[in-house]
Scaffold this motif. Structure first.
Motif, PDB file in Angstrom:
ATOM      1  N   LYS A  78     -92.799  38.668  10.427  1.00  0.00           N
ATOM      2  CA  LYS A  78     -94.639  39.220  10.808  1.00  0.00           C
ATOM      3  C   LYS A  78     -94.458  40.695   9.796  1.00  0.00           C
ATOM      4  CE  LYS A  78     -96.111  37.556  15.086  1.00  0.00           C
ATOM      5  NZ  LYS A  78     -97.712  36.916  15.286  1.00  0.00           N
ATOM      6  N   GLY A  79     -93.369  40.720   9.257  1.00  0.00           N
ATOM      7  CA  GLY A  79     -93.606  41.606   8.335  1.00  0.00           C
ATOM      8  C   GLY A  79     -94.536  42.590   8.485  1.00  0.00           C
ATOM      9  N   ALA A 103     -91.182  30.814  18.296  1.00  0.00           N
ATOM     10  CA  ALA A 103     -91.774  31.875  17.042  1.00  0.00           C
ATOM     11  C   ALA A 103     -92.413  31.288  15.743  1.00  0.00           C
ATOM     12  CB  ALA A 103     -90.306  31.819  16.350  1.00  0.00           C
ATOM     13  N   VAL A 104     -93.366  30.228  16.436  1.00  0.00           N
ATOM     14  CA  VAL A 104     -94.132  29.581  15.298  1.00  0.00           C
ATOM     15  C   VAL A 104     -95.270  30.653  14.499  1.00  0.00           C
ATOM     16  CG1 VAL A 104     -95.885  27.764  15.319  1.00  0.00           C
ATOM     17  CG2 VAL A 104     -94.067  26.672  16.504  1.00  0.00           C
ATOM     18  N   PRO A 105     -96.243  31.521  15.431  1.00  0.00           N
ATOM     19  CA  PRO A 105     -97.148  32.219  14.589  1.00  0.00           C
ATOM     20  C   PRO A 105     -96.408  33.216  13.521  1.00  0.00           C
ATOM     21  CG  PRO A 105     -96.910  32.368  17.209  1.00  0.00           C
ATOM     22  CD  PRO A 105     -96.048  31.721  17.189  1.00  0.00           C
ATOM     23  N   ALA A 106     -95.178  34.000  14.021  1.00  0.00           N
ATOM     24  CA  ALA A 106     -93.925  34.199  13.178  1.00  0.00           C
ATOM     25  C   ALA A 106     -93.841  33.783  12.005  1.00  0.00           C
ATOM     26  CB  ALA A 106     -92.777  35.020  13.924  1.00  0.00           C
ATOM     27  N   SER A 163     -86.484  38.851  19.543  1.00  0.00           N
ATOM     28  CA  SER A 163     -88.612  39.925  19.705  1.00  0.00           C
ATOM     29  C   SER A 163     -88.292  40.229  18.359  1.00  0.00           C
ATOM     30  CB  SER A 163     -88.490  40.685  20.639  1.00  0.00           C
ATOM     31  OG  SER A 163     -88.540  39.696  22.072  1.00  0.00           O
ATOM     32  N   ALA A 164     -86.933  41.105  18.099  1.00  0.00           N
ATOM     33  CA  ALA A 164     -87.006  41.590  16.886  1.00  0.00           C
ATOM     34  C   ALA A 164     -86.702  40.725  15.290  1.00  0.00           C
ATOM     35  CB  ALA A 164     -85.293  42.215  16.943  1.00  0.00           C
ATOM     36  N   THR A 165     -86.189  39.765  15.489  1.00  0.00           N
ATOM     37  CA  THR A 165     -86.775  38.871  14.953  1.00  0.00           C
ATOM     38  C   THR A 165     -87.662  37.959  14.172  1.00  0.00           C
ATOM     39  OG1 THR A 165     -84.060  37.936  15.214  1.00  0.00           O
ATOM     40  CG2 THR A 165     -85.517  37.079  13.705  1.00  0.00           C
TER      41      THR A 165
END
Length: 192
Positions: free
Chosen positions: A191-192, A50-53, A184-186
């Motif tokens: 990422k908005g 999740a780091v990039p998001a 994936s959805a989270t």
């Protein structure tokens, strides 16, 4: 680049909840028992994915990492700090939030679900059971005492490194994965 994590009290977090992106790092089963309003579930063992998001989300709003007591969320803050992402932890976690009488939400359909114990409680039960089993079985088979010694060594290592291998294993059990969120959805939502 590292960033220092801050801690917010329940009162501070409640006052700023609308301006924070809340990330609950508990297992999906724990998350389903009740979480802060608007919290996204990213289990601690999947934080790396999740780091990039989370970086994108941190650029738009402050990140508040939450778990049951504050231990896992502090670990999450440290891991994010290593990636240069600033995040705060909720002092006392969701336990403190509930003790203050603040609102918690549950995923739809989770109202009738059997509550999942907090991970710290699961670890205490598993470790205590293994130590007791080793001691009792050791009366008949002395080598079984090594089980107790191994668990004791693991607990010491856990305390010294502030990690918990037993919690990682327990997190993979089906009742801790019940109602697993779609990561994936989270991440797409963050990422908005």
């Amino acid at each position: 680049m590292t960033t220092t994590a801050t801690a917010l009290t329940t009162d501070e977090a409640a006052a700023r909840l609308d301006e924070l992106t809340v990330i609950d790092v508990r297992t999906p089963g724990e998350y389903a028992t009740g979480h802060l309003p608007g919290a996204h579930n990213i289990p601690l063992d999947r934080l790396g994915e999740a780091v990039p998001a989370l970086r994108d989300a941190a650029e738009r709003a402050g990140l508040l990492m939450v778990c049951a007591s504050g231990n896992r969320s502090a670990q999450a803050c440290a891991a994010l700090a290593e990636q240069g992402i600033a995040a705060a932890t909720l002092t006392g976690g969701t336990n403190g939030w509930v003790q203050q009488g603040l609102e918690v939400r549950r995923p739809e359909g989770a109202d009738g679900a059997r509550p999942v114990w907090a991970m710290e409680r699961q670890v205490r039960l598993a470790a205590g059971s293994l130590v007791l089993t080793g001691l009792l079985a050791g009366r008949r088979w002395p080598a079984a005492r090594l089980l107790s010694a191994g668990v004791a060594g693991g607990l010491v290592f856990s305390a010294l490194t502030d990690t918990c291998g037993m919690a990682r294993v327990l997190a993979k059990l089906p009742y801790n994965r019940a109602g697993a969120t779609d990561l994936s959805a989270t991440l797409a939502d963050l990422k908005g």
